[in-house]
Design a protein around this motif. Structure first.
Motif, short mmCIF file in Angstrom:
data_model
loop_
_atom_site.label_atom_id
_atom_site.label_comp_id
_atom_site.label_asym_id
_atom_site.label_seq_id
_atom_site.Cartn_x
_atom_site.Cartn_y
_atom_site.Cartn_z
N ARG A 286 0.58 -1.32 0.32
CA ARG A 286 0.02 -0.08 0.41
C ARG A 286 0.58 1.65 -0.44
O ARG A 286 2.37 1.03 0.70
N PRO A 287 0.34 2.48 -0.76
CA PRO A 287 1.58 3.34 -0.18
C PRO A 287 1.25 4.17 0.81
O PRO A 287 1.22 4.00 2.30
N LEU A 288 2.82 4.83 0.77
CA LEU A 288 3.31 5.65 2.38
C LEU A 288 2.61 6.04 2.91
O LEU A 288 2.61 5.67 4.48
N ALA A 289 1.77 6.78 2.42
CA ALA A 289 0.29 7.65 3.27
C ALA A 289 -0.04 6.53 4.04
O ALA A 289 -1.38 7.31 4.70
N GLU A 290 -1.17 5.57 3.45
CA GLU A 290 -1.97 5.09 4.03
C GLU A 290 -1.49 4.37 5.15
O GLU A 290 -1.89 3.63 6.39
N ILE A 291 -0.47 4.04 4.58
CA ILE A 291 0.85 2.38 5.94
C ILE A 291 1.00 3.76 7.85
O ILE A 291 0.49 3.43 8.88
N GLU A 292 1.61 5.39 7.05
CA GLU A 292 1.88 6.03 8.15
C GLU A 292 0.53 6.72 9.12
O GLU A 292 0.28 6.76 9.96
N SER A 293 -0.78 6.46 8.41
CA SER A 293 -2.50 6.71 8.58
C SER A 293 -2.54 5.72 10.02
O SER A 293 -3.39 6.20 10.80
N THR A 294 -1.99 4.84 9.66
CA THR A 294 -2.09 4.27 11.40
C THR A 294 -1.70 4.17 13.07
O THR A 294 -1.69 3.86 13.75
N LEU A 295 -0.62 5.07 12.13
CA LEU A 295 0.30 5.81 13.46
C LEU A 295 0.30 7.10 13.51
O LEU A 295 1.19 7.65 13.46
#
Length: 319
Positions: A286-295
């Motif tokens: 998945r895109p980095l922004a989507e990964i970052e959204s959980t943190l």
């Protein structure tokens, strides 16, 4: 479908990883687990698609056994939960590479430092990280108290406070001697991927068998900078944690480095910081922004206590 292998699947960390994957990504992952116990004797059983009861890590044939599981189940990602597994199944392991298995453990270049607390302490000192003062046995004052840890120890096993007079009369070969630090004891759970670094702190208010049972979840910018710098100085896995206590001058110092999931990681999740979903999204590309959204970088100070729960792992109707 992505096939994941959890080694030592009965641990608290593996239970949390499997639970989150099944609850949030039910169609994307097949979870395979191995453990020395029967399936119905580990809590993770409820979330495993396939289970293998295998030998202990130190037993002959263990390495080949895990490779055979990888072949049979067409494993894509392997997650070691114990450091002994990290030494065997590191990302550069040629047997894993040939099977197209990606280990999410510690890299081969980092292992020599990580496996030796003295080497790690020297690495931290050399790179300007705050660490407890180190002593040679001959320099210990008889009436002072010190922390003695096995150089190749895991967690708190074999570690303890000792009086200087006792240290002078002991064979301290194989141990590291440090100043005795004081509470609060803080575990900073960290997530590092490409340009992303995120962390959350967990103060241990109470523990049982070395695992936090009552904790305070919070953000500390100073500790965050230490963790971010650490991830820039050494190759780390996506998930790792640093432990802090205060030295005799009242300043936070790094008392331990664990390049694996923390046993208390579910507490950070309960407070709103979801590293397992971030890991899942990496595996799903998945895109980095989507990964970052959980943190999230901002979490309110949160107090969490653990309560026992009862899990049915097997029902035998014909008995």
């Amino acid at each position: 479908m992505i096939n994941i292998l959890l080694l030592s699947a009965g641990t608290n960390a593996c239970y949390h990883i499997a639970r989150v994957l099944k609850e949030k990504f039910p169609q994307q992952f097949k979870i395979v687990g191995t453990d020395i116990n029967e399936k119905h004797l580990i809590p993770t059983a409820a979330f495993l698609d396939v289970f293998y009861k295998g030998p202990r890590i130190k037993e002959e044939g263990y390495y080949e056994y895990i490779l055979n599981v990888c072949k049979k189940e067409n494993i894509n990602f392997l997650i070691p939960s114990f450091d002994d597994d990290q030494k065997l199944f590191y990302p550069e392991n040629k047997d894993l590479v040939n099977l197209n298995v990606q280990s999410l453990g510690v890299s081969k270049q980092t292992l020599p430092i990580y496996d030796d607390k003295l080497q790690m302490n020297m690495f931290l000192e050399k790179n300007g990280f705050p660490v407890p003062k180190h002593y040679e046995a001959k320099d210990c004052l008889p009436d002072n108290m010190y922390m003695v840890k096995p150089i190749h120890g895991v967690g708190s096993v074999g570690a303890g406070a000792k009086k200087g007079s006792d240290i002078l009369n002991l064979d301290t070969n194989g141990n590291i001697i440090q100043e005795l630090c004081s509470e609060p004891e803080v575990t900073m759970e960290c997530f590092c991927y490409e340009t992303l670094f995120s962390c959350v702190c967990r103060q241990r208010i109470a523990t049982k068998s070395g695992v936090c049972t009552k904790g305070r979840i919070f953000i500390d910018e100073d500790l965050r900078e230490i963790g971010k710098k650490f991830a820039q100085k050494i190759k780390v896995p996506y998930i790792f944690n640093l432990q802090f206590m205060k030295n005799t001058k009242g300043a936070y110092v790094i008392t331990d480095v664990n390049l694996r999931s923390a046993g208390g990681m579910s507490m950070a999740y309960t407070a709103g910081w979801d590293e397992v979903s971030a890991l899942a999204k990496i595996m799903l590309k998945r895109p980095l922004a989507e990964i970052e959204s959980t943190l999230p970088n901002k979490i309110p100070e949160t107090f969490i206590v653990r309560a026992y729960t009862d899990i049915v792992t097997r029902r035998d109707y014909n008995r």
